[in-house]
Design a protein around this motif. Structure first.
Motif, PDB file in Angstrom:
ATOM      1  N   ARG A 183      17.254  16.700  -7.770  1.00  0.00           N
ATOM      2  CA  ARG A 183      16.892  15.346  -8.229  1.00  0.00           C
ATOM      3  C   ARG A 183      15.864  14.936  -9.172  1.00  0.00           C
ATOM      4  NH1 ARG A 183      14.775  12.414  -2.671  1.00  0.00           N
ATOM      5  NH2 ARG A 183      15.263  10.517  -3.994  1.00  0.00           N
ATOM      6  N   ALA A 217      23.141  13.948  -6.976  1.00  0.00           N
ATOM      7  CA  ALA A 217      21.998  13.068  -7.276  1.00  0.00           C
ATOM      8  C   ALA A 217      22.412  12.104  -8.650  1.00  0.00           C
ATOM      9  CB  ALA A 217      20.678  13.896  -7.794  1.00  0.00           C
ATOM     10  N   GLY A 221      17.799   9.937 -10.043  1.00  0.00           N
ATOM     11  CA  GLY A 221      17.360  10.697  -9.219  1.00  0.00           C
ATOM     12  C   GLY A 221      17.657  10.361  -7.769  1.00  0.00           C
ATOM     13  N   GLN A 222      18.409   9.432  -7.552  1.00  0.00           N
ATOM     14  CA  GLN A 222      18.724   9.084  -5.929  1.00  0.00           C
ATOM     15  C   GLN A 222      19.927  10.011  -5.397  1.00  0.00           C
ATOM     16  OE1 GLN A 222      20.150   7.741  -8.897  1.00  0.00           O
ATOM     17  NE2 GLN A 222      21.707   6.260  -8.676  1.00  0.00           N
ATOM     18  N   VAL A 223      19.976  10.261  -4.179  1.00  0.00           N
ATOM     19  CA  VAL A 223      20.581  11.013  -3.684  1.00  0.00           C
ATOM     20  C   VAL A 223      21.953  10.302  -3.334  1.00  0.00           C
ATOM     21  CG1 VAL A 223      21.274  12.678  -1.676  1.00  0.00           C
ATOM     22  CG2 VAL A 223      19.149  12.727  -2.746  1.00  0.00           C
TER      23      VAL A 223
END
Length: 258
Positions: A183, A217, A221-223
């Motif tokens: 991330r 990601a 940085g979001q999954v």
């Protein structure tokens, strides 16, 4: 661009592992993926002598990988081992299929946590970006994910997606570090990061045989999607347009001073 990840558990037999590859290629094709990312050491797992299985980048294992990818009409990233200098091997990502033919030798060798990968593995020197359907795809392997500079260098070379192949070593906090690092590298480079690792065997091993937990990601940085420790597959649509929009509002690559 639709991307597939195949979280496999490779064996010590390169020919048998091609059967695993064939199954993942077929599944990716069926899902309409244009890029399939497989783990580091897909050719042969760690924990066995690697020099005897290493082949040139145009050797028979790579040729079969290319045939499978070409027949499916998609591009495959898979970890292999190629001959190095002085009896060492190179930890190589092969990229084959749909008009793409390239390779990347892992730059950062894992001399950490009491292990010296450099005893057996010769490091690479050059970052590599390939083009898949007009999208720049950078390449990284396992320990590389701890080094932000490689990811920003890949972005500088045109990557909006980075494929990370790993066989992540187990240990206290290591699985958490894996997700955190993937991330963070997405944020550093404002790229989508597609990170595929070897599945967790569920048994102790002195070799880095994998912890699973492959993930994708986004550039903030979001999954976007993630697997658990066991074998499995992910199919995710990554949007290069989102990368461009992110870079317009969060221009960290432009704002860098070092």
């Amino acid at each position: 661009m639709r991307v597939a990840l195949g979280q496999i558990s490779s064996t010590g037999d390169p020919r048998a592992n091609l059967e695993l590859v064939a199954a993942e290629v077929a599944a990716a094709r069926g899902a309409g993926a244009r890029l399939l990312v497989l783990p580091e050491a897909t050719m042969c797992r760690f924990g066995v002598p690697l020099a005897p299985v290493a082949e040139p980048v145009d050797g028979p294992w790579a040729a079969e990988l290319e045939r499978l990818a070409d027949e499916a009409g998609l591009t495959v990233v898979a970890g292999a081992f190629t001959p190095g200098e002085g009896g060492r091997v190179r930890n190589t990502l092969l990229v084959r299929g749909a008009g793409v033919r390239a390779h990347y030798d892992k730059i950062h060798v894992y001399d950490a946590f009491g292990y010296a990968e450099s005893d057996a593995v010769e490091p690479g020197r050059e970052p590599v970006v390939v083009e898949v359907d007009g999208v720049g795809v950078g390449l990284a392997t396992c320990y590389d994910v701890r080094f932000p500079g490689l990811f920003t260098a890949l972005a500088d070379r045109g990557a909006s997606v980075v494929a990370v192949a790993a066989s992540w070593g187990a240990g206290p906090g290591k699985a958490e570090q894996w997700e955190l690092l993937v991330r963070a590298r997405a944020l550093d480079s404002t790229c989508s990061v597609v990170a595929c690792g070897q599945a967790d065997l569920g048994v102790p091993s002195d070799a880095p045989t994998g912890v699973g937990r492959s993930l994708v990601a986004g550039p903030l940085g979001q999954v976007l999607a993630q697997l658990g420790p066991g074998t499995g597959r992910l199919v995710v649509d990554v949007d290069p347009g989102e990368v461009q929009r992110t870079r317009e509002v969060l221009p960290v690559l432009v704002n860098r001073r070092f």
